[in-house]
Write a protein that holds these residues in place. Structure first.
Motif, PDB file in Angstrom:
ATOM      1  N   ALA A 128      -2.299   5.309 -11.792  1.00 38.54           N
ATOM      2  CA  ALA A 128      -3.724   5.004 -11.929  1.00 38.54           C
ATOM      3  C   ALA A 128      -3.928   3.775 -12.805  1.00 38.54           C
ATOM      4  O   ALA A 128      -4.794   2.934 -12.538  1.00 38.54           O
ATOM      5  CB  ALA A 128      -4.462   6.208 -12.519  1.00 38.54           C
ATOM      6  N   LYS A 164      -4.721  -3.820 -11.524  1.00 39.11           N
ATOM      7  CA  LYS A 164      -4.523  -4.579 -10.275  1.00 39.11           C
ATOM      8  C   LYS A 164      -3.058  -4.984 -10.119  1.00 39.11           C
ATOM      9  O   LYS A 164      -2.738  -6.098  -9.708  1.00 39.11           O
ATOM     10  CB  LYS A 164      -5.448  -5.797 -10.226  1.00 39.11           C
ATOM     11  CG  LYS A 164      -6.924  -5.418 -10.219  1.00 39.11           C
ATOM     12  CD  LYS A 164      -7.837  -6.621 -10.105  1.00 39.11           C
ATOM     13  CE  LYS A 164      -9.295  -6.174 -10.063  1.00 39.11           C
ATOM     14  NZ  LYS A 164     -10.241  -7.326  -9.973  1.00 39.11           N
ATOM     15  N   SER A 216       2.286   3.298  -3.486  1.00 31.74           N
ATOM     16  CA  SER A 216       1.486   4.281  -4.223  1.00 31.74           C
ATOM     17  C   SER A 216       1.057   5.450  -3.352  1.00 31.74           C
ATOM     18  O   SER A 216       0.375   6.364  -3.820  1.00 31.74           O
ATOM     19  CB  SER A 216       0.241   3.610  -4.822  1.00 31.74           C
ATOM     20  OG  SER A 216      -0.578   3.063  -3.802  1.00 31.74           O
ATOM     21  N   LYS A 224      -3.148   0.614 -10.833  1.00 33.10           N
ATOM     22  CA  LYS A 224      -4.276   0.258  -9.965  1.00 33.10           C
ATOM     23  C   LYS A 224      -5.401  -0.381 -10.773  1.00 33.10           C
ATOM     24  O   LYS A 224      -6.002  -1.369 -10.347  1.00 33.10           O
ATOM     25  CB  LYS A 224      -4.772   1.500  -9.236  1.00 33.10           C
ATOM     26  CG  LYS A 224      -5.888   1.224  -8.245  1.00 33.10           C
ATOM     27  CD  LYS A 224      -6.272   2.492  -7.486  1.00 33.10           C
ATOM     28  CE  LYS A 224      -7.377   2.202  -6.471  1.00 33.10           C
ATOM     29  NZ  LYS A 224      -7.764   3.439  -5.725  1.00 33.10           N
ATOM     30  N   ARG A 225      -5.661   0.169 -11.930  1.00 34.46           N
ATOM     31  CA  ARG A 225      -6.726  -0.355 -12.791  1.00 34.46           C
ATOM     32  C   ARG A 225      -6.412  -1.775 -13.253  1.00 34.46           C
ATOM     33  O   ARG A 225      -7.306  -2.617 -13.389  1.00 34.46           O
ATOM     34  CB  ARG A 225      -6.888   0.585 -13.988  1.00 34.46           C
ATOM     35  CG  ARG A 225      -8.180   0.438 -14.761  1.00 34.46           C
ATOM     36  CD  ARG A 225      -8.314   1.611 -15.720  1.00 34.46           C
ATOM     37  NE  ARG A 225      -9.409   1.428 -16.651  1.00 34.46           N
ATOM     38  CZ  ARG A 225      -9.674   2.260 -17.657  1.00 34.46           C
ATOM     39  NH1 ARG A 225      -8.909   3.342 -17.840  1.00 34.46           N
ATOM     40  NH2 ARG A 225     -10.687   2.026 -18.475  1.00 34.46           N
ATOM     41  N   ARG A 273       0.819  -1.209   0.000  1.00 30.97           N
ATOM     42  CA  ARG A 273       0.000   0.000   0.000  1.00 30.97           C
ATOM     43  C   ARG A 273       0.856   1.264   0.000  1.00 30.97           C
ATOM     44  O   ARG A 273       0.453   2.299  -0.533  1.00 30.97           O
ATOM     45  CB  ARG A 273      -0.924  -0.014   1.229  1.00 30.97           C
ATOM     46  CG  ARG A 273      -2.005  -1.079   1.107  1.00 30.97           C
ATOM     47  CD  ARG A 273      -2.397  -1.725   2.415  1.00 30.97           C
ATOM     48  NE  ARG A 273      -3.379  -2.788   2.191  1.00 30.97           N
ATOM     49  CZ  ARG A 273      -3.068  -4.010   1.788  1.00 30.97           C
ATOM     50  NH1 ARG A 273      -1.827  -4.347   1.577  1.00 30.97           N
ATOM     51  NH2 ARG A 273      -4.012  -4.907   1.585  1.00 30.97           N
TER      52      ARG A 273
END
Length: 703
Positions: free
Chosen positions: A460, A466, A282, A463-464, A279
């Motif tokens: 981003a 994964k 990012s 994250k999209r 975590r």
């Protein structure tokens, strides 16, 4: 008591005739922090003091039931009441208690439900006990209450896997009592009334005698010791579950001691570091702020890497335009993507409908000009600077203003690539790891002129998809491959000086790596390293002992590893085993190289191999932090956990370095320098740590 009462900021009660409702409202995930524990304890005490209530129903507000512990309390001294004490209070309530599960009930959240007397789940929910993934075990009754409800086999599966269990499966196994639809409060009211009416039976786990099968426990324990020999917590999980044949008060004591035993292990510390590190990478300024919209992505190159990147994007629901220069290459890329998606379906990661939808979003093309309307282009072609610069020069004229141009380069200078365009601010590196649709690491490489919103868009996208996005600065190899190049030399030196490739692999696999470096080389392709050595030959430091002789001679024979059937090991056409046969001709090559160099082989113990290999890794990792290529030590650790097979329970190379200590590492490096003073040099950052007693963990806190 009043019809409605706010016990504290996160717990409220509501009395409706003979029914009392308790609501947990602690966004975002109703974690079992101190306020929740205090409020629940007070609410159950108050309700049990009245004679008018016949049943209590417990539910949660928001998007989920209690999804676990409050991570803000991790590493802090425990505060009372403890969760085990609160759950014992719930279980011992004189008034029957029914819980309503929606969203996810994980860890302490599921243990709350297990402590109630009946469990009703709303369709779509999931339950689980993931503590083993943090080097722990369920410490609030999970090892005692779940086997009493479901039997040993299912309980052991849930506890040892840490998986999230669909409630339909949990219902079938007896972990929940009913599966319904509706809003949590409405379901709570209905379930409470059914308890009163006698149509929903209660099952208090402290009154249930577990079905006990010692053979199941013994077989499970033997399997755990074989599959996870480095981990302490799975063994303790089985030992705790084995106590479920005792009275529950005694079983809970066994569980508590096992939990405390796990808390003291280095594996727990490493796994907790990994949990927070994933975590933390990012949680930096560069990952925040405005981003550019990415509605369509172009991928240049239909080889293994390009096809994997395209697959990853398609699974995430992003349309992809795949570019190749020849029809044969394009068809091969389409076939690879199709195979990747079919594999995801067969593994249960993707439904057939989603596979079909993903394929419908793939647009193959032989024309680079068709990238004129995409929002992001990811180049994934041959690792050669001239080729990449030519492609980016063309993209500069083809792509619309504001489109992001990314290179999947593993080593090359992103700034030099960006300089081939008139818009270097739109250029960054997106270094995926093979297979790109499986591996979670994504190195996000910041060029000198990369715009802030371009960099934030990279995070981003990670994250999209994964993936775990980690910021890296430009240098040869960025974070991971730069460090790999250094400790790869150590592995080569070990073989030159007397170890066999098989001994090196075995020692490091025993340490916890999934594969030793020679098996990894065979898997990735030995020609990749060969090409890199040839690329860097002109810039090689003449003072440094060359380590590539053995690998070069293997490659000169056309042996590149699995793809050619042999490398350091032999692979026949049906090979599908984790224990390949050593290539006997490699031993002859090793002997010949040693003879040519006048090397008398020395003996290395497995501990010697691990110490040298890990010290070499730590040395270059320290330099990567020292010169700012990585922002913080934790970024290095996550690169190696998610991209290089580093054993997760050891936390990463720099977390592991802290367990050794800077002073001990400096002494070790100086001892090795007696053999090779050029290779073994103490980084300034490590020498400073040895002097002042600081750690890499301290640097993470500062960062």
């Amino acid at each position: 008591m009043a019809d409605g009462a706010q016990v504290n900021d996160v717990i409220s009660t509501e009395v409706l005739g003979e029914i009392a409702l308790i609501c947990i409202d602690n966004p975002p995930v109703n974690a079992t922090g101190l306020a929740v524990r205090e409020g629940l304890s007070q609410a159950f005490a108050d309700l049990n003091a009245t004679a008018e209530v016949k049943v209590i129903a417990l539910y949660c507000a928001g998007r989920t039931f209690t999804a676990g512990a409050d991570i803000r309390e991790f590493g802090k001294p425990p505060r009372q009441p403890s969760l085990p004490d609160v759950l014992n209070q719930i279980e011992q309530s004189a008034i029957p208690v029914v819980s309503v599960i929606h969203g996810t009930a994980l860890g302490g959240g599921f243990e709350i439900a297990l402590a109630t007397h009946a469990r009703v789940a709303i369709k779509g929910a999931k339950v689980g006990l993931p503590e083993v993934l943090l080097g722990l075990l369920p410490g609030a009754g999970g090892t005692q209450r779940l086997p009493r409800l479901t039997g040993l086999s299912f309980a052991l599966d849930v506890i040892l896997s840490g998986r999230q269990v669909p409630v339909a499966e949990a219902l079938d196994k007896g972990a929940v009592d009913r599966l319904v639809e509706g809003a949590p409060r409405d379901v709570a009211l209905a379930a409470a009334q059914q308890v009163i009416d006698g149509t929903l039976a209660t099952r208090r786990t402290d009154l249930i005698e577990a079905e006990y099968d010692r053979a199941v426990l013994d077989a499970t324990l033997a399997g755990v010791r074989q599959k996870t020999p480095h981990l302490f917590s799975p063994i303790k999980c089985v030992e705790a579950v084995a106590a479920c044949n005792l009275p529950i008060t005694e079983g809970l004591k066994v569980e508590r001691q096992a939990f405390l035993d796990c808390m003291e292990t280095p594996q727990r510390a490493g796994l907790i570091h990994a949990f927070f590190g994933e975590r933390a990478v990012s949680n930096i300024a560069e990952a925040k702020g405005p981003t550019r919209d990415i509605a369509k992505i172009g991928v240049i190159g239909g080889g293994t890497m390009g096809s994997g990147i395209a697959t990853s994007c398609l699974i995430a629901g992003i349309p992809v335009r795949l570019i190749e220069v020849a029809s044969e290459g394009l068809q091969r890329g389409i076939a690879t993507i199709t195979k990747n998606l079919d594999g995801a379906v067969s593994r249960g990661k993707l439904s057939s409908d989603k596979r079909d939808a993903a394929m419908a979003m793939l647009e193959p093309s032989l024309q680079m000009e068709s990238l004129s309307d995409v929002d992001l282009v990811i180049e994934a072609v041959f690792e050669q600077m001239d080729v990449k610069k030519e492609i980016f020069g063309k993209l500069d004229t083809i792509c619309k203003p504001g489109a992001i141009l990314a290179s999947n380069t593993s080593y090359l200078d992103v700034d030099e690539i960006a300089a081939s365009t008139s818009r270097p601010g739109d250029v960054l590196g997106l270094h995926f790891f093979s297979p790109a649709h499986v591996m979670r690491l994504l190195e996000i490489v910041q060029g000198k002129q990369t715009a802030a919103d371009v960099l934030a868009t990279g995070f981003a996208l990670a994250k999209r998809l994964k993936k775990v996005g980690v910021l890296a600065q430009v240098c040869d190899g960025f974070i991971g491959n730069r460090i790999l190049a250094h400790y790869g030399l150590c592995a080569a030196y070990l073989v030159l000086d007397g170890a066999s490739p098989q001994q090196v692999d075995r020692a490091l696999e025993d340490f916890g790596f999934a594969m030793g470096p020679h098996k990894v080389g065979d898997l990735a392709g030995l020609d990749i390293g060969w090409m890199t050595r040839k690329r860097k030959a002109e810039t090689r430091d003449p003072a440094q002992r060359y380590a590539g002789d053995i690998a070069d001679r293997i490659c000169e024979n056309g042996w590149f590893g699995r793809k050619t059937g042999q490398g350091y090991y032999l692979y026949d056409s049906g090979y599908d085993s984790g224990a390949p046969v050593p290539n006997p001709e490699v031993a002859e090559i090793i002997d010949a190289v040693r003879a040519d160099k006048g090397i008398t082989p020395q003996d290395f113990t497995d501990d010697d191999i691990v110490d040298r290999y890990m010290t070499a890794m730590i040395v270059e990792a320290a330099r990567v932090v020292e010169d700012g290529t990585a922002k913080r030590p934790v970024d290095v650790d996550m690169v190696f956990l998610f991209g290089y097979g580093f054993p997760r329970f050891r936390g990463g190379p720099l977390h592991y370095a802290d367990t050794i200590g800077a002073a001990a590492l400096v002494a070790r490096i100086e001892a090795y320098a007696a053999e090779d003073a050029h290779y073994w040099q103490v980084p300034d950052i490590l020498r400073k740590m040895a002097a002042d007693g600081s750690t890499f963990a301290d640097l993470n806190k500062e960062g």
